[in-house]
Design a protein around this motif. Structure first.
Motif, PDB file in Angstrom:
ATOM      1  N   GLY A  64       0.969  -1.259   0.141  1.00  0.00           N
ATOM      2  CA  GLY A  64       0.145  -0.139  -0.119  1.00  0.00           C
ATOM      3  C   GLY A  64       0.750   1.367  -0.035  1.00  0.00           C
ATOM      4  O   GLY A  64       0.648   2.113  -0.709  1.00  0.00           O
ATOM      5  N   ARG A  65       2.049   1.173   0.804  1.00  0.00           N
ATOM      6  CA  ARG A  65       2.725   2.327   0.793  1.00  0.00           C
ATOM      7  C   ARG A  65       3.534   2.716  -0.438  1.00  0.00           C
ATOM      8  O   ARG A  65       3.694   3.704  -0.838  1.00  0.00           O
ATOM      9  N   VAL A  66       3.851   1.633  -1.202  1.00  0.00           N
ATOM     10  CA  VAL A  66       4.533   1.587  -2.332  1.00  0.00           C
ATOM     11  C   VAL A  66       3.691   2.224  -3.350  1.00  0.00           C
ATOM     12  O   VAL A  66       4.001   3.012  -4.201  1.00  0.00           O
ATOM     13  N   LEU A  67       2.420   1.571  -3.447  1.00  0.00           N
ATOM     14  CA  LEU A  67       1.336   2.255  -4.387  1.00  0.00           C
ATOM     15  C   LEU A  67       1.239   3.540  -4.119  1.00  0.00           C
ATOM     16  O   LEU A  67       0.895   4.290  -5.250  1.00  0.00           O
ATOM     17  N   ASN A  68       1.284   4.183  -3.098  1.00  0.00           N
ATOM     18  CA  ASN A  68       1.086   5.519  -2.814  1.00  0.00           C
ATOM     19  C   ASN A  68       2.234   6.405  -3.269  1.00  0.00           C
ATOM     20  O   ASN A  68       2.067   7.516  -3.111  1.00  0.00           O
ATOM     21  N   ARG A  69       3.312   5.699  -3.481  1.00  0.00           N
ATOM     22  CA  ARG A  69       4.482   6.489  -3.801  1.00  0.00           C
ATOM     23  C   ARG A  69       4.965   6.408  -5.220  1.00  0.00           C
ATOM     24  O   ARG A  69       5.782   7.021  -5.475  1.00  0.00           O
ATOM     25  N   LEU A  70       4.509   5.353  -5.777  1.00  0.00           N
ATOM     26  CA  LEU A  70       4.814   5.267  -7.375  1.00  0.00           C
ATOM     27  C   LEU A  70       3.986   6.303  -8.213  1.00  0.00           C
ATOM     28  O   LEU A  70       3.055   6.783  -7.635  1.00  0.00           O
ATOM     29  N   PRO A  71       4.753   6.933  -9.073  1.00  0.00           N
ATOM     30  CA  PRO A  71       4.594   8.169  -9.685  1.00  0.00           C
ATOM     31  C   PRO A  71       3.153   7.930 -10.714  1.00  0.00           C
ATOM     32  O   PRO A  71       2.689   9.174 -10.962  1.00  0.00           O
ATOM     33  N   ASN A  72       2.974   6.977 -11.158  1.00  0.00           N
ATOM     34  CA  ASN A  72       1.766   6.985 -12.122  1.00  0.00           C
ATOM     35  C   ASN A  72       1.166   5.666 -12.174  1.00  0.00           C
ATOM     36  O   ASN A  72       1.567   4.538 -11.680  1.00  0.00           O
ATOM     37  N   LYS A  73       0.065   5.582 -12.852  1.00  0.00           N
ATOM     38  CA  LYS A  73      -0.611   4.670 -12.955  1.00  0.00           C
ATOM     39  C   LYS A  73      -0.196   3.392 -13.531  1.00  0.00           C
ATOM     40  O   LYS A  73      -0.480   2.186 -12.870  1.00  0.00           O
ATOM     41  N   ARG A  74       0.644   3.418 -14.440  1.00  0.00           N
ATOM     42  CA  ARG A  74       1.254   2.347 -15.209  1.00  0.00           C
ATOM     43  C   ARG A  74       2.187   1.692 -14.201  1.00  0.00           C
ATOM     44  O   ARG A  74       2.247   0.165 -14.017  1.00  0.00           O
ATOM     45  N   ASP A  75       3.209   2.376 -13.483  1.00  0.00           N
ATOM     46  CA  ASP A  75       4.009   1.813 -12.458  1.00  0.00           C
ATOM     47  C   ASP A  75       2.929   1.124 -11.369  1.00  0.00           C
ATOM     48  O   ASP A  75       3.484  -0.072 -10.947  1.00  0.00           O
ATOM     49  N   ARG A  76       2.093   1.627 -10.933  1.00  0.00           N
ATOM     50  CA  ARG A  76       1.219   1.112 -10.010  1.00  0.00           C
ATOM     51  C   ARG A  76       0.486  -0.126 -10.298  1.00  0.00           C
ATOM     52  O   ARG A  76       0.821  -1.192  -9.687  1.00  0.00           O
ATOM     53  N   ARG A  77       0.170  -0.402 -11.495  1.00  0.00           N
ATOM     54  CA  ARG A  77      -0.425  -1.437 -12.155  1.00  0.00           C
ATOM     55  C   ARG A  77       0.536  -2.530 -12.499  1.00  0.00           C
ATOM     56  O   ARG A  77       0.285  -3.783 -11.802  1.00  0.00           O
ATOM     57  N   ALA A  78       1.896  -2.105 -12.581  1.00  0.00           N
ATOM     58  CA  ALA A  78       2.927  -3.109 -12.678  1.00  0.00           C
ATOM     59  C   ALA A  78       3.308  -3.758 -11.518  1.00  0.00           C
ATOM     60  O   ALA A  78       3.529  -5.009 -11.225  1.00  0.00           O
ATOM     61  N   TYR A  79       3.408  -3.006 -10.448  1.00  0.00           N
ATOM     62  CA  TYR A  79       3.536  -3.365  -9.022  1.00  0.00           C
ATOM     63  C   TYR A  79       2.472  -4.420  -8.695  1.00  0.00           C
ATOM     64  O   TYR A  79       2.770  -5.649  -8.047  1.00  0.00           O
ATOM     65  N   LEU A  80       1.238  -4.123  -8.973  1.00  0.00           N
ATOM     66  CA  LEU A  80       0.253  -4.787  -8.503  1.00  0.00           C
ATOM     67  C   LEU A  80       0.177  -6.228  -9.343  1.00  0.00           C
ATOM     68  O   LEU A  80       0.066  -7.241  -8.638  1.00  0.00           O
ATOM     69  N   GLU A  81       0.403  -6.401 -10.395  1.00  0.00           N
ATOM     70  CA  GLU A  81       0.747  -7.416 -11.186  1.00  0.00           C
ATOM     71  C   GLU A  81       1.926  -8.296 -10.704  1.00  0.00           C
ATOM     72  O   GLU A  81       1.553  -9.589 -10.602  1.00  0.00           O
ATOM     73  N   GLU A  82       2.906  -7.838 -10.285  1.00  0.00           N
ATOM     74  CA  GLU A  82       3.896  -8.559  -9.752  1.00  0.00           C
ATOM     75  C   GLU A  82       3.553  -9.013  -8.259  1.00  0.00           C
ATOM     76  O   GLU A  82       3.857  -9.938  -7.765  1.00  0.00           O
ATOM     77  N   LEU A  83       2.960  -8.231  -7.377  1.00  0.00           N
ATOM     78  CA  LEU A  83       2.604  -8.776  -6.210  1.00  0.00           C
ATOM     79  C   LEU A  83       1.349  -9.834  -6.595  1.00  0.00           C
ATOM     80  O   LEU A  83       1.432 -10.777  -5.578  1.00  0.00           O
ATOM     81  N   GLY A  84       0.502  -9.708  -7.360  1.00  0.00           N
ATOM     82  CA  GLY A  84      -0.602 -10.903  -7.734  1.00  0.00           C
ATOM     83  C   GLY A  84       0.247 -12.124  -7.880  1.00  0.00           C
ATOM     84  O   GLY A  84      -0.333 -13.149  -7.735  1.00  0.00           O
ATOM     85  N   ALA A  85       1.191 -11.957  -8.988  1.00  0.00           N
ATOM     86  CA  ALA A  85       1.791 -13.244  -9.230  1.00  0.00           C
ATOM     87  C   ALA A  85       2.700 -13.918  -8.149  1.00  0.00           C
ATOM     88  O   ALA A  85       2.653 -15.053  -7.919  1.00  0.00           O
ATOM     89  N   ASN A  86       3.071 -12.934  -7.239  1.00  0.00           N
ATOM     90  CA  ASN A  86       4.085 -13.428  -6.160  1.00  0.00           C
ATOM     91  C   ASN A  86       2.917 -14.316  -5.128  1.00  0.00           C
ATOM     92  O   ASN A  86       3.387 -15.350  -4.586  1.00  0.00           O
ATOM     93  N   MET A  87       1.532 -13.671  -5.097  1.00  0.00           N
ATOM     94  CA  MET A  87       0.713 -14.381  -3.929  1.00  0.00           C
ATOM     95  C   MET A  87       0.367 -15.536  -4.543  1.00  0.00           C
ATOM     96  O   MET A  87       0.120 -16.800  -3.989  1.00  0.00           O
ATOM     97  N   ALA A  88       0.235 -15.789  -6.230  1.00  0.00           N
ATOM     98  CA  ALA A  88      -0.162 -16.851  -6.810  1.00  0.00           C
ATOM     99  C   ALA A  88       0.759 -18.170  -6.451  1.00  0.00           C
ATOM    100  O   ALA A  88       0.744 -19.001  -6.192  1.00  0.00           O
ATOM    101  N   VAL A  89       1.979 -17.492  -6.668  1.00  0.00           N
ATOM    102  CA  VAL A  89       3.142 -18.433  -6.439  1.00  0.00           C
ATOM    103  C   VAL A  89       3.177 -19.049  -5.074  1.00  0.00           C
ATOM    104  O   VAL A  89       3.421 -20.121  -4.745  1.00  0.00           O
ATOM    105  N   ASN A  90       2.919 -18.038  -4.123  1.00  0.00           N
ATOM    106  CA  ASN A  90       2.716 -18.539  -2.514  1.00  0.00           C
ATOM    107  C   ASN A  90       1.910 -19.510  -2.355  1.00  0.00           C
ATOM    108  O   ASN A  90       2.214 -20.586  -1.845  1.00  0.00           O
ATOM    109  N   VAL A  91       0.568 -19.399  -3.075  1.00  0.00           N
ATOM    110  CA  VAL A  91      -0.645 -20.232  -2.727  1.00  0.00           C
ATOM    111  C   VAL A  91      -0.099 -21.564  -3.383  1.00  0.00           C
ATOM    112  O   VAL A  91      -0.328 -22.705  -2.997  1.00  0.00           O
ATOM    113  N   ALA A  92       0.354 -21.556  -4.613  1.00  0.00           N
ATOM    114  CA  ALA A  92       0.782 -22.649  -5.181  1.00  0.00           C
ATOM    115  C   ALA A  92       1.980 -23.538  -4.259  1.00  0.00           C
ATOM    116  O   ALA A  92       1.711 -24.800  -4.402  1.00  0.00           O
ATOM    117  N   TRP A  93       2.573 -23.025  -3.859  1.00  0.00           N
ATOM    118  CA  TRP A  93       3.591 -23.719  -3.050  1.00  0.00           C
ATOM    119  C   TRP A  93       2.907 -24.731  -1.796  1.00  0.00           C
ATOM    120  O   TRP A  93       3.235 -25.773  -1.718  1.00  0.00           O
TER     121      TRP A  93
END
Length: 160
Positions: A64-93
């Motif tokens: 949440g802090r990162v999203l508040n500090r990223l300068p634009n929507k594209r960067d926020r979306r990219a971070y969220l996509e990486e977080l989502g992928a991370n959580m998916a791999v976490n569940v897969a384990w």
């Protein structure tokens, strides 16, 4: 800098969803898991629930802090996509290790999870030191879990 609290909602939902789905795949009360040889340095079972609750909470907070500090929507979306992928791999384990009973496949998944977590931490560090510090325990725990998974696989070469 003002805080947009709405930017904490999606990271919190992703972390809560991963916690829930991961817990559904975690079966520590099976004969298979009980009969696995485990290293003496494995933490007691009651440590894992509080540890993961803390790690998911810190990850949601940091993200949440990162999203508040990223300068634009594209960067926020990219971070969220990486977080989502991370959580998916976490569940897969959890599902690979406990439900599929595949410590070999879960070891590879754990290594991917560690790389993903370190990538999130690196991205966070570029915009907010507090967020990076909050993600550091997640990276450390996943690193430890990867070593633990490798040792369980070594002690149980057939894995099943």
């Amino acid at each position: 800098m003002s805080t947009d609290w709405k930017r904490f909602i999606l990271p919190s939902a992703l972390c809560a969803g991963a916690a829930t789905l991961g817990a559904l795949g975690t079966k520590v009360d099976t004969a298979w898991y009980s009969n696995l040889k485990k290293p003496a340095w494995q933490p007691p079972g009651q440590v894992f629930g509080p540890a993961w609750t803390t790690l998911y909470s810190l990850t949601a907070f940091a993200s949440g802090r990162v999203l508040n500090r990223l300068p634009n929507k594209r960067d926020r979306r990219a971070y969220l996509e990486e977080l989502g992928a991370n959580m998916a791999v976490n569940v897969a384990w959890s599902w690979l290790f406990f439900s599929a009973r595949r410590p070999d496949a879960s070891l590879l998944t754990s290594a991917v999870l560690e790389a993903s977590t370190l990538r999130l931490l690196t991205k966070a560090a570029k915009v907010d030191r507090v967020s990076a510090a909050a993600l550091a325990p997640y990276a450390a725990w996943v690193g430890f879990a990867t070593v633990l998974n490798a040792e369980i696989l070594r002690l149980n070469p057939s894995g099943r």
